[in-house]
Design a protein around this motif. Sequence first.
Motif, PDB file in Angstrom:
ATOM      1  N   SER A 145       0.826  -1.210   0.000  1.00 57.45           N
ATOM      2  CA  SER A 145       0.000   0.000   0.000  1.00 57.45           C
ATOM      3  C   SER A 145       0.860   1.261   0.000  1.00 57.45           C
ATOM      4  CB  SER A 145      -0.932   0.005   1.213  1.00 57.45           C
ATOM      5  OG  SER A 145      -1.824  -1.085   1.158  1.00 57.45           O
ATOM      6  N   VAL A 146       1.986   1.233   0.708  1.00 58.94           N
ATOM      7  CA  VAL A 146       2.903   2.374   0.714  1.00 58.94           C
ATOM      8  C   VAL A 146       3.388   2.638  -0.706  1.00 58.94           C
ATOM      9  CG1 VAL A 146       5.198   3.173   1.463  1.00 58.94           C
ATOM     10  CG2 VAL A 146       3.619   2.164   3.131  1.00 58.94           C
ATOM     11  N   TRP A 147       3.796   1.588  -1.398  1.00 59.00           N
ATOM     12  CA  TRP A 147       4.302   1.743  -2.761  1.00 59.00           C
ATOM     13  C   TRP A 147       3.215   2.309  -3.681  1.00 59.00           C
ATOM     14  CZ3 TRP A 147       9.364   0.623  -4.199  1.00 59.00           C
ATOM     15  CH2 TRP A 147       9.645   0.886  -5.538  1.00 59.00           C
ATOM     16  N   ILE A 148       2.041   1.720  -3.634  1.00 61.59           N
ATOM     17  CA  ILE A 148       0.966   2.143  -4.536  1.00 61.59           C
ATOM     18  C   ILE A 148       0.470   3.547  -4.195  1.00 61.59           C
ATOM     19  CG2 ILE A 148      -1.427   1.644  -5.218  1.00 61.59           C
ATOM     20  CD1 ILE A 148      -0.619  -1.337  -5.079  1.00 61.59           C
ATOM     21  N   TYR A 149       0.341   3.860  -2.906  1.00 61.33           N
ATOM     22  CA  TYR A 149      -0.083   5.203  -2.527  1.00 61.33           C
ATOM     23  C   TYR A 149       0.932   6.239  -3.002  1.00 61.33           C
ATOM     24  CZ  TYR A 149      -1.624   9.238   0.105  1.00 61.33           C
ATOM     25  OH  TYR A 149      -2.043  10.501   0.441  1.00 61.33           O
ATOM     26  N   GLY A 150       2.207   5.933  -2.872  1.00 62.39           N
ATOM     27  CA  GLY A 150       3.241   6.840  -3.355  1.00 62.39           C
ATOM     28  C   GLY A 150       3.088   7.109  -4.845  1.00 62.39           C
ATOM     29  N   ASP A 151       2.856   6.065  -5.621  1.00 63.98           N
ATOM     30  CA  ASP A 151       2.664   6.244  -7.068  1.00 63.98           C
ATOM     31  C   ASP A 151       1.396   7.034  -7.356  1.00 63.98           C
ATOM     32  OD1 ASP A 151       4.999   4.957  -7.741  1.00 63.98           O
ATOM     33  OD2 ASP A 151       4.048   3.065  -8.276  1.00 63.98           O
ATOM     34  N   LEU A 152       0.333   6.753  -6.635  1.00 64.83           N
ATOM     35  CA  LEU A 152      -0.921   7.480  -6.816  1.00 64.83           C
ATOM     36  C   LEU A 152      -0.746   8.956  -6.469  1.00 64.83           C
ATOM     37  CD1 LEU A 152      -3.979   7.383  -7.390  1.00 64.83           C
ATOM     38  CD2 LEU A 152      -4.309   6.812  -4.972  1.00 64.83           C
ATOM     39  N   PHE A 153      -0.012   9.234  -5.408  1.00 66.37           N
ATOM     40  CA  PHE A 153       0.239  10.615  -5.012  1.00 66.37           C
ATOM     41  C   PHE A 153       0.992  11.360  -6.112  1.00 66.37           C
ATOM     42  CE2 PHE A 153       2.409  14.141  -3.051  1.00 66.37           C
ATOM     43  CZ  PHE A 153       1.459  14.656  -2.196  1.00 66.37           C
ATOM     44  N   VAL A 154       2.012  10.724  -6.675  1.00 60.15           N
ATOM     45  CA  VAL A 154       2.810  11.350  -7.732  1.00 60.15           C
ATOM     46  C   VAL A 154       1.941  11.673  -8.944  1.00 60.15           C
ATOM     47  CG1 VAL A 154       4.678  10.945  -9.407  1.00 60.15           C
ATOM     48  CG2 VAL A 154       5.022  10.422  -6.980  1.00 60.15           C
ATOM     49  N   ILE A 155       1.102  10.757  -9.354  1.00 59.59           N
ATOM     50  CA  ILE A 155       0.214  10.998 -10.504  1.00 59.59           C
ATOM     51  C   ILE A 155      -0.704  12.183 -10.221  1.00 59.59           C
ATOM     52  CG2 ILE A 155      -1.701  10.039 -11.850  1.00 59.59           C
ATOM     53  CD1 ILE A 155      -0.283   7.270 -11.418  1.00 59.59           C
ATOM     54  N   ASN A 156      -1.271  12.223  -9.028  1.00 59.78           N
ATOM     55  CA  ASN A 156      -2.152  13.332  -8.665  1.00 59.78           C
ATOM     56  C   ASN A 156      -1.389  14.652  -8.594  1.00 59.78           C
ATOM     57  OD1 ASN A 156      -5.165  12.618  -7.684  1.00 59.78           O
ATOM     58  ND2 ASN A 156      -3.822  10.845  -7.543  1.00 59.78           N
ATOM     59  N   TYR A 157      -0.173  14.609  -8.089  1.00 60.41           N
ATOM     60  CA  TYR A 157       0.679  15.801  -8.015  1.00 60.41           C
ATOM     61  C   TYR A 157       0.970  16.319  -9.424  1.00 60.41           C
ATOM     62  CZ  TYR A 157       4.579  18.747  -6.369  1.00 60.41           C
ATOM     63  OH  TYR A 157       5.411  19.798  -6.067  1.00 60.41           O
ATOM     64  N   MET A 158       1.330  15.418 -10.315  1.00 64.25           N
ATOM     65  CA  MET A 158       1.609  15.803 -11.702  1.00 64.25           C
ATOM     66  C   MET A 158       0.381  16.445 -12.345  1.00 64.25           C
ATOM     67  SD  MET A 158       3.786  12.437 -12.890  1.00 64.25           S
ATOM     68  CE  MET A 158       3.902  12.929 -14.616  1.00 64.25           C
ATOM     69  N   ASN A 159      -0.771  15.868 -12.129  1.00 60.88           N
ATOM     70  CA  ASN A 159      -2.009  16.408 -12.708  1.00 60.88           C
ATOM     71  C   ASN A 159      -2.371  17.757 -12.095  1.00 60.88           C
ATOM     72  OD1 ASN A 159      -2.294  14.213 -14.421  1.00 60.88           O
ATOM     73  ND2 ASN A 159      -3.604  13.097 -12.993  1.00 60.88           N
ATOM     74  N   TYR A 160      -2.243  17.867 -10.775  1.00 65.14           N
ATOM     75  CA  TYR A 160      -2.620  19.095 -10.066  1.00 65.14           C
ATOM     76  C   TYR A 160      -1.753  20.276 -10.482  1.00 65.14           C
ATOM     77  CZ  TYR A 160      -4.301  21.794  -5.995  1.00 65.14           C
ATOM     78  OH  TYR A 160      -4.878  22.735  -5.168  1.00 65.14           O
ATOM     79  N   TYR A 161      -0.467  20.007 -10.692  1.00 66.96           N
ATOM     80  CA  TYR A 161       0.473  21.066 -11.056  1.00 66.96           C
ATOM     81  C   TYR A 161       0.857  21.045 -12.540  1.00 66.96           C
ATOM     82  CZ  TYR A 161       0.675  22.195  -6.163  1.00 66.96           C
ATOM     83  OH  TYR A 161       0.325  22.579  -4.889  1.00 66.96           O
TER      84      TYR A 161
END
Length: 176
Positions: A145-161
């Motif tokens: 879950s740590v690995w997947i959440y980290g990847d999900l966070f990065v995708i959302n960060y890229m989209n948000y910014y």
Amino acid sequence: MNWASILHEISNNSDRQISNKLLELTHSTNRIFLTGSGRSGLALKGFAMRLSQLGKCVFFVGETNTPAIEPEDLLIIASSSGETSQLINYADIAKNIGANVWLWSTNTNNTIYEKSNHVTLLSGKSKFANSDLTQQPMGSLFEQSVWIYGDLFVINYMNYYNIPESELKQRHANLE
């Protein structure tokens, strides 16, 4: 146990929402420190790499190039139990200095939670807990879950910014 069972366990029990507040905190923080023990720490190192590729100044606690944490820095701790003594110590130091603490854990009933400014709940159980939540041994579900959440966070960060993948590729290690 099969792939589908593991994927079901991960998707059934995670706080899958990435808040704008956490995206903005990460974006506005100059230096980000990350820590976790064992396999949780290894999974968090993957997230540290992606943050670096996003252009963030990132340090993994315990590495020889890690400077002193300062006020306004961010410490991200991955701890399924929230009771690992060394991680509690890191949270204390960060709080006493004035840094933000963001805990990734499986529960809110723990010592690090009480010291944290932000908490993300992920799938899993503590390595020594008995739980019907997962058929996997010890902390496997949390570490995944740590690995997947980290990847999900990065995708959302890229989209948000509005950060294109090409920017990450430019910062990807070329000494490999």
